[in-house]
Design an enzyme around this catalytic site. Structure first.
Site, short mmCIF file in Angstrom:
data_model
loop_
_atom_site.label_atom_id
_atom_site.label_comp_id
_atom_site.label_asym_id
_atom_site.label_seq_id
_atom_site.Cartn_x
_atom_site.Cartn_y
_atom_site.Cartn_z
N ASP B 91 0.97 -1.07 -0.15
CA ASP B 91 -0.17 0.09 0.00
C ASP B 91 0.88 1.18 0.16
OD1 ASP B 91 -2.07 1.97 -0.08
OD2 ASP B 91 -2.89 0.87 2.00
N ALA B 92 1.19 1.74 -1.25
CA ALA B 92 2.11 2.82 -1.45
C ALA B 92 1.50 4.12 -2.01
CB ALA B 92 3.27 2.08 -2.24
N LYS B 93 0.43 3.67 -2.72
CA LYS B 93 -0.35 4.94 -3.30
C LYS B 93 0.74 5.70 -4.27
CE LYS B 93 -4.18 4.89 -0.04
NZ LYS B 93 -3.80 4.04 0.77
N ARG B 94 1.22 5.04 -5.03
CA ARG B 94 2.41 5.60 -6.08
C ARG B 94 1.78 6.05 -7.15
NH1 ARG B 94 5.03 5.19 -1.81
NH2 ARG B 94 7.12 4.38 -1.44
N THR B 119 -1.04 -0.34 -4.60
CA THR B 119 -1.88 0.48 -4.74
C THR B 119 -1.28 1.61 -5.55
OG1 THR B 119 -1.57 1.55 -2.53
CG2 THR B 119 -3.20 -0.38 -2.63
#
Lengths: 270, 270
Positions: B91-94, B119
């Site tokens: 879960d890094a929302k890059r 993510t």
């Protein structure tokens, strides 16, 4: 000791050295025979460009792609930049909610990274900017919120008034400052006609303009992003400096000098 | 060897173990006397929860906040999860453009992280999803694109039809698949009334639902997110498991069991 506010340090450097160039350092492993050559070239280029640039901007993706070794190189690069008193913009485009945003802010805007600036993605909502802004303000740092990115497809989710809405929020959060605030904005240098508008909408925001060089933005079209005294914005070039001609430090320095002069000439001409 | 596609592994585990729970592991240093205790508790909880969870989701912010030591712990955690054949959602929302997005994809969806899911934040435009999707597909991984996040302020930039536009793009990219695709979506468990709609709009997308536990989502309201056979979605709890009662592994396992059972009961009841 908390560093002087980021925007103040950036302005001072811009005026003293007469440079609006931000040095992007995005090491690409495929261009080096081995990792040590990548490390040495990146650090040597940083040191050689110091008199020519207002700040340095490592793009975290390239360090993360090098694994733990890359993250260590990033810390080494930041240590070197701090020793050279060069303001650092960590281009990480982080964004998350609540205590997760707080953890990102802690990671990149406090501790060893106190005084740095961080690029921030606002997609999760304006409340999610708060931990970043507060941590930056408490540590002499800054945030650069993505308002209008430099890529062709930016309008997919930034069009239809969304960029303007984000800009409004940036301006509102910066309104308390007397000079430039700790809440800046990313506006692509590839949209030159929009720059004067962004400048007017966010009067106290330091602006970061990516897109010079490889992405095709022209330095002579960017004057609208600056305040009347020629401060308030930096324009970043990454590949166009670091790989101006292969991996030569000399060619990189020459490219940085040319970009610096072209940006200054654009301001003189306006 | 390329792992079997992420969604396939997730479905198999969901059906075999009858669990739709995703274990969030977000170590908070302020809750431990020292780092080694944090490390041991996080790894022990992972191992103890394996029979109860469909996948594990480390939130990168918390590892980054621990510096290089934290990034090393993240790798150790991922090694352990792979050894246990537990699918991993990073879960890094890059999110970034062009070759930078490619570098992020390389960092988190290939090499040691081949087969993981990531993510991804779509704010920079739909073209910027491509490097993530292609790298995931080539390595048996997946992406979970932020469609409607779980926080109260999500509507600031996701409202006004934006979430629907992102969902359309997720669905389009997944349409080529026969079963569940490599292009999933994040839809907050905190918006239960919207879930059946998201399920219908993105028929082939694996869904990741954050918000169980600390954020207040109720397991019995989430049935709409699942396909008729009870697969196609996982619901994540982080603090609600890891810190169910201080830092007890036993309490964490009990909380995971309760969430698993509540999710299963919600599906049986529909």
């Amino acid at each position: 000791m908390t560093p002087a506010p980021f925007a103040e340090r950036l302005t001072e450097r811009t005026l003293q050295l007469q440079t609006r160039l931000c040095l992007g350092l995005d090491p690409r492993p495929e261009l080096y025979p081995q990792r040590e050559a990548l490390r040495e070239h990146t650090l040597a280029l940083l040191e050689a460009c110091v008199p020519l640039v207002a700040c340095v901007k490592p793009q975290l993706a390239f360090y993360e792609a090098l694994g733990l070794w890359g993250m260590q190189l990033l810390e080494e690069l930041c240590d070197a930049a701090r020793a050279l008193e060069l303001p650092i913009i960590l281009d990480a485009k982080r964004g998350d909610i609540g205590s997760t945003a707080q953890a990102y802010a802690q990671a990149w805007l406090s501790g060893a990274h106190a005084g740095a600036a961080l690029t921030v993605n606002p997609f999760l909502g304006f409340e999610t900017l708060d931990p970043f802004v507060e941590t930056a303000q408490a540590n002499g740092g800054a945030v650069f919120v993505l308002v209008q990115t430099s890529n062709p497809g930016q309008a997919d989710l930034q069009g239809g008034g969304i960029s303007e809405r984000v800009a409004e929020e940036v301006a509102r959060r910066g309104a308390v400052s007397t000079g430039l605030s700790a809440v800046g904005a990313v506006v692509g240098a590839t949209h030159p006609d929009a720059l004067a508008g962004w400048r007017a909408r966010m009067p106290r925001a330091p602006l970061l303009l990516p897109g010079l060089g490889a992405q095709g933005a022209r330095p002579d079209a960017l004057a609208g992003a600056f305040l009347p005294d020629g401060t308030g914005a930096v324009v970043s070039a990454s590949r166009g400096v670091q790989y101006a001609q292969g991996v030569s430090v000399e060619a990189g320095v020459q490219a940085a000098r040319t970009f610096r002069d072209q940006l200054n000439a654009a301001l003189t001409a306006r």
